[in-house]
Design an enzyme around this catalytic site. Structure first.
Site, mmCIF file in Angstrom:
data_model
loop_
_atom_site.group_PDB
_atom_site.id
_atom_site.type_symbol
_atom_site.label_atom_id
_atom_site.label_comp_id
_atom_site.label_asym_id
_atom_site.label_seq_id
_atom_site.Cartn_x
_atom_site.Cartn_y
_atom_site.Cartn_z
ATOM 1 N N CYS A 53 30.150 5.385 4.799
ATOM 2 C CA CYS A 53 30.685 4.420 5.759
ATOM 3 C C CYS A 53 31.988 4.922 6.383
ATOM 4 O O CYS A 53 32.542 4.275 7.266
ATOM 5 C CB CYS A 53 30.911 3.060 5.099
ATOM 6 S SG CYS A 53 32.127 3.085 3.774
ATOM 7 N N GLU A 96 27.601 3.442 9.687
ATOM 8 C CA GLU A 96 27.066 4.093 8.485
ATOM 9 C C GLU A 96 26.399 5.400 8.910
ATOM 10 O O GLU A 96 25.501 5.406 9.761
ATOM 11 C CB GLU A 96 26.044 3.183 7.809
ATOM 12 C CG GLU A 96 25.892 3.414 6.340
ATOM 13 C CD GLU A 96 26.929 2.693 5.491
ATOM 14 O OE1 GLU A 96 26.946 2.939 4.268
ATOM 15 O OE2 GLU A 96 27.704 1.887 6.038
#
Length: 598
Positions: free
Chosen positions: A546, A589
């Site tokens: 992330c 992500e």
């Protein structure tokens, strides 16, 4: 857990704005009654005339490692964070809590410890120690000044009307919060996706350049990819948008504080970081990534603390009680709360009475109207150097919540990790399954597996999976989730990945192992990465991140030349993909697939 973050210059891991972390974290003028304005002006005059001590926080009851701080100087040129951490933790067996580098390359570093014994031992060992041809110097250092006091003295805190910040920023509080929490809120979604894809492209160009510098052996592969993919180190799939862009978060940590203008007790998000001279909190009413169910729970708890005689916690003087509210929701209509309180000097009887009041409020009182299905209570104080997270006390309702993902049911305990955007997670995990291509001859190591979401998705597709997770509650959830979904081709190990990964590798009975890692924001522990590098059976690694910048060193270490420190043939990137897990923010992500160079 020991915090050994090295900050400064080329060692920096990009800061994540507090409002973004709390959420991954329009134009109405606030009116204040005349009497309240007079009270505020009086408080401001007092603030301006009072002599503030920027070190007074060191004499408060709560623990701070700043009082056990040393300065380490005469460092070797171009010393890296990994080298310094290895020297302190492994070679010299010291126990640093924080490391902060000054300068680039660093002229010296500040190191804090948990107590006098650790600090004095470090001084004795480090002062005069010869490292890479340099004789280190170590001495006691003064604690850092309180950033709030520094900002106030400079006239740049927001708690005085005549401060620079107050004069310069007349943006309505509601808009300031939206800009902090969801900075892309006013950008069309298609443009948001283009910006994020551009960010990933720039990152892959940078990664390729660095790999070529560190490992000449991989240069031909990277150069070919650059030629074929517009200068990217590997092919990049088109960004996958989130199926939903509003009210997508299923978890938020809300700060409890005072409103900037009204000074009322408020549950929401900080307008800015404490180090920027701000302690003010605004209500999250206009934050488009928060659901109505979550907002109702926030408002209900806000009503509770406003009726409470106990004040909110003040991060400057450490007075007050109410600190934080975590709200977790699910697509099965569960709403779980964790109320965090500083105990101050309350007796055990007083604490039990407060727990009873909270339970009654959400069970049979006004709080029952917001549909809360579970309430936990947690005491949080820094009065000890002990790094253990305070335990939760279950007050009412179910002890967990339940999520549905890709047709499977998942039990989630209050502190277990679960992706915050379920519809986007389904896209992400389906993509990972396609990359793995599960079959009975391949074993998968799911490292940092949380409640077993990726593990179970891969097991359902036919892979033999071993999940590794350090949170005992999450492992218990994962095992129950496997049983609930009738999956027997998956097992879970509890412990730090660096401690159990070698045993997990031994338990894999396949000739080929695929590793899937979804680590915390800062990336994989060095020991885990070296274990992956040194295991020849692992021919493919799927890395989910992330924050690719924070994990950048991991990516470089995977690709380094073989050495005594990094055994096994290096990996190199062969595919990249990105899923928009966090609409209206810069975050996304990233999935990077690495294959072994043979």
């Amino acid at each position: 857990m020991t915090d050994t973050t090295l900050v400064g210059s080329k060692f920096d891991i990009p800061d994540v704005p507090e409002s973004s972390r709390l959420v991954e974290k329009e134009d109405n003028e606030c009116e204040v009654a005349e009497s309240e304005t007079l009270k505020l002006e009086t408080a401001i005059d007092t603030c301006e005339n009072k002599e503030h001590d920027p070190y007074s926080y060191t004499r408060l009851g709560d623990f701070t490692s700043e009082i056990f701080k040393i300065e380490l100087g005469n460092l070797p040129n171009y010393v890296g964070y990994g080298q310094l951490r290895k020297l302190l933790n492994i070679t010299l067996s010291l126990s640093p809590r924080k490391i902060k580098a000054i300068g680039s390359p660093p002229k010296f570093v500040f190191i804090t410890f948990k107590d006098t014994g650790d600090r004095d031992y470090a001084l004795k060992v480090l002062n005069g120690y010869v490292w890479k041809g340099k004789t280190l110097s170590a001495k006691k250092a003064n604690p850092a000044a309180d950033p709030m006091v520094k900002k106030r003295k400079a006239g740049d805190s927001e708690d005085c009307l005549n401060s620079k910040k107050a004069k310069q920023d007349d943006t309505p509080v509601e808009l300031r919060l939206k800009n902090a929490v969801t900075p892309y809120w006013n950008i069309p979604y298609d443009e948001q996706l283009k910006k994020k894809e551009t960010d990933v492209r720039q990152f892959l160009i940078k990664l390729g350049s660095q790999i070529c510098q560190f490992n000449k052996l991989l240069k031909p592969h990277i150069q070919k990819n650059r030629t074929d993919n517009n200068n990217l180190c590997c092919p990049l799939l088109p960004i996958k948008p989130s199926p939903t862009t509003k009210a997508y978060r299923n978890k938020c940590e809300f700060t409890v504080g005072k409103h900037l203008h009204t000074k009322e007790k408020t549950v929401g998000f900080r307008l800015n970081a404490y180090k920027e001279g701000s302690m003010s909190v605004a209500e999250p009413d206009d934050c488009i990534n928060i659901s109505k169910e979550m907002l109702r729970a926030v408002k209900s708890f806000q009503e509770y603390i406003r009726s409470s005689p106990r004040d909110v916690f003040n991060p400057e003087n450490h007075e007050g009680f109410w600190r934080q509210l975590t709200v977790r929701t699910s697509n099965n209509e569960d709403v779980l709360l964790i109320v965090v309180m500083h105990p101050q000097d309350l007796s055990q009887n007083e604490l039990e009475e407060e727990k009873k009041k909270l339970k009654e409020y959400f069970e049979v009182g006004l709080g029952r109207m917001c549909g809360v299905t579970s309430v936990y209570f947690q005491l949080f104080t820094k009065r000890s150097s002990n790094d253990e997270v305070p335990k939760l006390t279950h007050l009412m309702g179910s002890k967990f919540l339940e999520e549905t993902l890709l047709g499977m049911k998942f039990q989630v305990s209050p502190e277990a990790f679960f992706q915050v955007n379920v519809p986007a997670t389904e896209i992400l995990y389906s993509m990972v399954t396609d990359f793995v291509k599960p079959n009975s001859s391949v074993s998968v190591l799911d490292i940092c597996c949380g409640t077993g979401t990726i593990s179970l998705c891969l097991a359902k597709a036919g892979a033999k999976v071993i999940g590794i997770e350090m949170c005992p509650e999450a492992v218990e959830n994962a095992r129950l989730n496997a049983e609930k979904n009738n999956l027997s081709n998956v097992q879970f190990m509890c412990g730090k990945a660096e401690d159990v990964i070698l045993n997990a590798i031994k338990d894999c009975d396949s000739d080929e192992i695929i590793a899937v890692v979804d680590p915390p924001r800062a990336g994989l522990h060095e020991k885990v990465l070296k274990a992956i590098r040194g295991t020849d059976k692992i021919q493919k690694l799927i890395y989910i991140s992330c924050n690719a910048n924070a994990a950048f060193k991991n990516f470089i270490d995977l690709c380094r030349p073989t050495s005594n420190n990094y055994r096994g043939n290096p990996f190199y990137p062969v595919q990249a993909a990105v899923v928009d897990m966090f609409p209206h923010t810069p975050h996304k992500e990233i999935v990077l697939i690495f294959e072994r160079y043979n």
